[in-house]
Write an enzyme that holds these catalytic residues in place. Structure first.
Site, PDB file in Angstrom:
ATOM      1  N   ARG A  61     -13.262  -1.795  -4.569  1.00  0.00           N
ATOM      2  CA  ARG A  61     -13.582  -1.086  -3.284  1.00  0.00           C
ATOM      3  C   ARG A  61     -14.823  -1.896  -2.638  1.00  0.00           C
ATOM      4  NH1 ARG A  61     -12.612   5.213  -4.370  1.00  0.00           N
ATOM      5  NH2 ARG A  61     -12.690   4.909  -6.542  1.00  0.00           N
ATOM      6  N   VAL A  97     -17.690  -1.111  -1.089  1.00  0.00           N
ATOM      7  CA  VAL A  97     -19.004  -0.786  -1.244  1.00  0.00           C
ATOM      8  C   VAL A  97     -19.499  -1.064  -2.439  1.00  0.00           C
ATOM      9  CG1 VAL A  97     -20.650   1.031  -1.236  1.00  0.00           C
ATOM     10  CG2 VAL A  97     -18.970   1.365   0.698  1.00  0.00           C
ATOM     11  N   SER A  98     -18.692  -0.842  -3.605  1.00  0.00           N
ATOM     12  CA  SER A  98     -19.150  -1.395  -4.935  1.00  0.00           C
ATOM     13  C   SER A  98     -18.994  -2.951  -5.148  1.00  0.00           C
ATOM     14  CB  SER A  98     -18.285  -0.604  -6.056  1.00  0.00           C
ATOM     15  OG  SER A  98     -16.950  -0.689  -5.811  1.00  0.00           O
ATOM     16  N   ARG A 129       1.057  -1.365  -0.305  1.00  0.00           N
ATOM     17  CA  ARG A 129      -0.026   0.124   0.047  1.00  0.00           C
ATOM     18  C   ARG A 129       0.961   1.264  -0.113  1.00  0.00           C
ATOM     19  NH1 ARG A 129      -5.577  -1.554   1.959  1.00  0.00           N
ATOM     20  NH2 ARG A 129      -5.939   0.523   2.424  1.00  0.00           N
ATOM     21  N   TYR A 159       0.650   4.331  -2.515  1.00  0.00           N
ATOM     22  CA  TYR A 159      -0.359   5.184  -2.431  1.00  0.00           C
ATOM     23  C   TYR A 159      -0.105   5.883  -1.237  1.00  0.00           C
ATOM     24  CZ  TYR A 159      -5.239   6.720  -2.216  1.00  0.00           C
ATOM     25  OH  TYR A 159      -6.570   7.421  -2.031  1.00  0.00           O
ATOM     26  N   GLY A 172     -13.521  -9.892   8.865  1.00  0.00           N
ATOM     27  CA  GLY A 172     -14.759  -8.790   8.607  1.00  0.00           C
ATOM     28  C   GLY A 172     -14.851  -7.865   9.860  1.00  0.00           C
TER      29      GLY A 172
HETATM   30  P1  NAD Z   1     -10.975   7.390  -9.070  1.00  0.00           P
HETATM   31  O1  NAD Z   1      -9.913   6.413  -9.431  1.00  0.00           O
HETATM   32  O2  NAD Z   1     -12.218   7.153  -9.406  1.00  0.00           O
HETATM   33  O3  NAD Z   1     -10.462   8.759  -9.905  1.00  0.00           O
HETATM   34  C1  NAD Z   1      -9.135   9.182  -9.934  1.00  0.00           C
HETATM   35  C2  NAD Z   1      -9.186   9.606 -11.328  1.00  0.00           C
HETATM   36  O4  NAD Z   1      -7.805  10.146 -11.501  1.00  0.00           O
HETATM   37  C3  NAD Z   1      -9.551   9.093 -12.358  1.00  0.00           C
HETATM   38  O5  NAD Z   1     -10.189   9.532 -13.295  1.00  0.00           O
HETATM   39  C4  NAD Z   1      -8.155   8.637 -13.373  1.00  0.00           C
HETATM   40  O6  NAD Z   1      -8.125   8.355 -14.564  1.00  0.00           O
HETATM   41  C5  NAD Z   1      -7.438  10.059 -12.924  1.00  0.00           C
HETATM   42  N1  NAD Z   1      -5.936   9.731 -13.111  1.00  0.00           N
HETATM   43  C6  NAD Z   1      -5.042   8.942 -12.354  1.00  0.00           C
HETATM   44  N2  NAD Z   1      -3.908   9.098 -12.702  1.00  0.00           N
HETATM   45  C7  NAD Z   1      -4.009  10.122 -13.463  1.00  0.00           C
HETATM   46  C8  NAD Z   1      -2.815  10.797 -14.030  1.00  0.00           C
HETATM   47  N3  NAD Z   1      -1.579  10.642 -13.860  1.00  0.00           N
HETATM   48  N4  NAD Z   1      -3.110  12.043 -14.758  1.00  0.00           N
HETATM   49  C9  NAD Z   1      -4.409  12.605 -14.874  1.00  0.00           C
HETATM   50  N5  NAD Z   1      -5.447  11.736 -14.322  1.00  0.00           N
HETATM   51  C10 NAD Z   1      -5.143  10.762 -13.587  1.00  0.00           C
HETATM   52  O7  NAD Z   1     -10.835   7.763  -7.407  1.00  0.00           O
HETATM   53  P2  NAD Z   1     -11.693   8.670  -6.629  1.00  0.00           P
HETATM   54  O8  NAD Z   1     -12.346   7.911  -5.544  1.00  0.00           O
HETATM   55  O9  NAD Z   1     -12.456   9.409  -7.580  1.00  0.00           O
HETATM   56  O10 NAD Z   1     -10.555   9.494  -5.710  1.00  0.00           O
HETATM   57  C11 NAD Z   1     -10.488  10.960  -6.222  1.00  0.00           C
HETATM   58  C12 NAD Z   1      -9.255  11.414  -5.307  1.00  0.00           C
HETATM   59  O11 NAD Z   1      -9.758  11.347  -4.200  1.00  0.00           O
HETATM   60  C13 NAD Z   1      -7.955  10.679  -5.405  1.00  0.00           C
HETATM   61  O12 NAD Z   1      -6.728  11.397  -5.283  1.00  0.00           O
HETATM   62  C14 NAD Z   1      -7.991   9.646  -4.119  1.00  0.00           C
HETATM   63  O13 NAD Z   1      -6.733   9.296  -3.530  1.00  0.00           O
HETATM   64  C15 NAD Z   1      -8.634  10.809  -3.328  1.00  0.00           C
HETATM   65  N6  NAD Z   1      -9.322   9.699  -2.386  1.00  0.00           N
HETATM   66  C16 NAD Z   1     -10.616   9.323  -2.627  1.00  0.00           C
HETATM   67  C17 NAD Z   1     -11.230   8.581  -1.323  1.00  0.00           C
HETATM   68  C18 NAD Z   1     -12.500   7.686  -1.696  1.00  0.00           C
HETATM   69  O14 NAD Z   1     -13.099   7.115  -0.969  1.00  0.00           O
HETATM   70  N7  NAD Z   1     -13.087   7.820  -2.791  1.00  0.00           N
HETATM   71  C19 NAD Z   1     -10.520   8.398  -0.293  1.00  0.00           C
HETATM   72  C20 NAD Z   1      -9.513   9.075  -0.040  1.00  0.00           C
HETATM   73  C21 NAD Z   1      -8.810   9.870  -0.968  1.00  0.00           C
HETATM   74  N1  UDP Z   2     -12.965  -5.286   1.540  1.00  0.00           N
HETATM   75  C1  UDP Z   2     -13.603  -6.574   1.597  1.00  0.00           C
HETATM   76  N2  UDP Z   2     -14.073  -7.408   0.523  1.00  0.00           N
HETATM   77  C2  UDP Z   2     -13.977  -6.593  -0.650  1.00  0.00           C
HETATM   78  C3  UDP Z   2     -13.104  -5.389  -0.663  1.00  0.00           C
HETATM   79  C4  UDP Z   2     -12.978  -4.860   0.331  1.00  0.00           C
HETATM   80  O1  UDP Z   2     -13.941  -7.388   2.781  1.00  0.00           O
HETATM   81  O2  UDP Z   2     -14.466  -7.243  -1.439  1.00  0.00           O
HETATM   82  C5  UDP Z   2     -12.378  -4.779   2.921  1.00  0.00           C
HETATM   83  C6  UDP Z   2     -10.764  -4.311   2.667  1.00  0.00           C
HETATM   84  O3  UDP Z   2      -9.971  -5.650   2.984  1.00  0.00           O
HETATM   85  C7  UDP Z   2     -10.771  -3.386   3.746  1.00  0.00           C
HETATM   86  C8  UDP Z   2     -12.216  -2.673   3.573  1.00  0.00           C
HETATM   87  O4  UDP Z   2     -13.075  -3.652   2.874  1.00  0.00           O
HETATM   88  O5  UDP Z   2     -10.617  -3.774   4.797  1.00  0.00           O
HETATM   89  C9  UDP Z   2     -12.234  -1.307   2.517  1.00  0.00           C
HETATM   90  O6  UDP Z   2     -11.542  -1.550   1.571  1.00  0.00           O
HETATM   91  P1  UDP Z   2     -11.561  -0.588   0.189  1.00  0.00           P
HETATM   92  O7  UDP Z   2     -10.699  -1.339  -0.774  1.00  0.00           O
HETATM   93  O8  UDP Z   2     -12.655  -0.250  -0.049  1.00  0.00           O
HETATM   94  O9  UDP Z   2     -10.758   0.605   1.063  1.00  0.00           O
HETATM   95  P2  UDP Z   2      -9.447   0.906   2.003  1.00  0.00           P
HETATM   96  O10 UDP Z   2      -9.166  -0.474   2.397  1.00  0.00           O
HETATM   97  O11 UDP Z   2      -8.498   1.611   1.038  1.00  0.00           O
HETATM   98  O12 UDP Z   2     -10.316   1.739   2.946  1.00  0.00           O
END
Ligand code: NAD
Ligand code: UDP
Length: 320
Positions: free
Chosen positions: A190, A192-193, A146, A149, A211
């Site tokens: 992820r 939820v999806s 991880r 990231y 879990g």
């Molecule tokens: P996502 O993967 O749906 O969106 C990221 C977007 O960035 C995508 O459209 C991807 O094509 C684009 N991208 C990736 N690398 C790129 C690059 N080098 N140049 C141009 N575009 C690029 O993810 P998201 O959930 O929409 O997340 C958006 C931002 O929020 C991210 O920076 C993520 O780290 C941050 N974030 C999201 C969450 C969450 O739960 N959704 C939580 C914490 C932080």
């Molecule tokens: N997770 C899970 N089943 C799945 C996908 C994820 O149990 O099909 C768990 C994962 O191990 C983590 C939590 O759900 O503990 C959230 O995972 P996600 O990938 O959404 O985000 P992050 O770990 O970055 O918070």
């Protein structure tokens, strides 16, 4: 906003899940929006409804390369957020966070724009304090799966604060906790999806580990509202500021609510826990309350119902 001089806003990662919702709201509010994305995890369909708006433009571009534009504000969201996706090409993930931040900060400096970084709760790693407050420095493995990231986002925060101190750049750092909603990618892995799609298809629900690990889930509309409030807050409010919903759920509890709401007969299957998977996560959002007068309003069940309705439509289209 002055209708003769709309704010020119750049959203990197604007074709992704959060970015497309942010662009939609900024366009609706009359800003001049430029969306930049390389479609690594985003898609054209996310921004398709915006393409006909006269105050929306799209540029296909990778932010690890420099970009020259005239803008007033930058929301730097470009970066894959799902663990399987950001681990697929970890070197590119670090480059996007670090080189991307350097390029966007350089652009902000050149045109004197205010720049907001989409940072993450992952900067806290597997936290040893609970709930997580912004003054906690985190517990992050620098060499694990991880790390591309987590450490990429930590380095980006460092760059933001160094630009702020060294050249007085106007910065905003949001630490976003798990956010969900319509337009999540159905197979980006992820939780939820994954659970919703599995439940709707009648497939087994894959719980990693036993879990009992927890996450706090924020509905996308609440999160977008927090980002916009932060961007438009006084210059001295730099963050980092936690944005998320403090409701905390185990993955087992999440699976159970989704099974109930979808009325699915799917069964649960346990799979190995990925390495360095954080055990507990919940934001302390008092800073966001105090400085932005922000708190989330959508409860988990309500947000899940809206997200399930979205995935029902997506899956129906796929089977036609
Ligand atoms: P996502 O993967 O749906 O969106 C990221 C977007 O960035 C995508 O459209 C991807 O094509 C684009 N991208 C990736 N690398 C790129 C690059 N080098 N140049 C141009 N575009 C690029 O993810 P998201 O959930 O929409 O997340 C958006 C931002 O929020 C991210 O920076 C993520 O780290 C941050 N974030 C999201 C969450 C969450 O739960 N959704 C939580 C914490 C932080
Ligand atoms: N997770 C899970 N089943 C799945 C996908 C994820 O149990 O099909 C768990 C994962 O191990 C983590 C939590 O759900 O503990 C959230 O995972 P996600 O990938 O959404 O985000 P992050 O770990 O970055 O918070």
């Amino acid at each position: 906003m002055d209708p003769l001089h709309p704010t020119r806003v750049l959203v990197t990662g604007g074709a992704g899940f959060l970015g497309s919702h942010l662009c939609e709201r900024l366009v609706r509010e009359g800003n001049d929006v430029i969306c930049v994305d390389n479609f690594y995890t985003g898609s054209k369909s996310n921004i398709e409804p915006l393409l006909t708006a006269s105050n929306f433009e799209f540029i296909r571009h990778d932010i690890t390369f420099p970009l020259y534009l005239e803008i007033d504000q930058i929301y730097n969201l470009a970066c894959p957020a799902s663990p399987p996706r950001y681990q697929h090409d970890p070197i590119q993930t670090t480059k996007t966070s670090v080189h991307g931040a350097i390029n966007m900060l350089g652009l902000a400096k050149r045109v004197n724009a205010c720049i907001l970084q989409a940072s993450t709760s992952e900067v806290y790693g597997d936290p040893t304090i609970h709930p997580q407050t912004e003054d906690y420095w985190g517990n992050v493995n620098p060499i694990g799966l991880r790390s591309c990231y987590d450490e990429g986002k930590r380095c980006a925060e460092t760059l933001f604060f160094d630009y702020h101190r060294q050249v007085d750049l106007s910065i905003k750092v949001a630490r976003i906790f798990n956010t969900y909603g319509p337009r999540m990618d159905s197979d980006d892995g992820r939780v939820v999806s994954n659970f919703i799609v599995q439940a709707l298809r009648g497939e087994t629900i894959t719980i990693y580990g036993n879990g009992s690990q927890t996450r706090s889930f924020c509905f996308v509309d609440d999160l977008v509202d927090g980002l916009i409030r932060l961007m438009n807050s006084p210059k001295e409010i730099t963050g980092p500021i936690n944005l998320g919903n403090p409701g905390e759920f185990t993955m087992l509890a999440l699976a159970e609510v989704i099974l109930e709401l979808t009325q699915s007969r799917s069964t649960i299957e346990h799979r190995p826990l990925p390495s360095d998977d954080p055990t507990r996560r919940r934001p302390d959002i008092s800073m966001a309350g105090k400085h932005l007068d922000w708190e989330p309003h959508v409860q988990l069940r309500q947000g899940l119902e809206r997200t399930i309705a979205y995935f029902e439509k997506v899956l129906t289209k796929e089977t036609r």
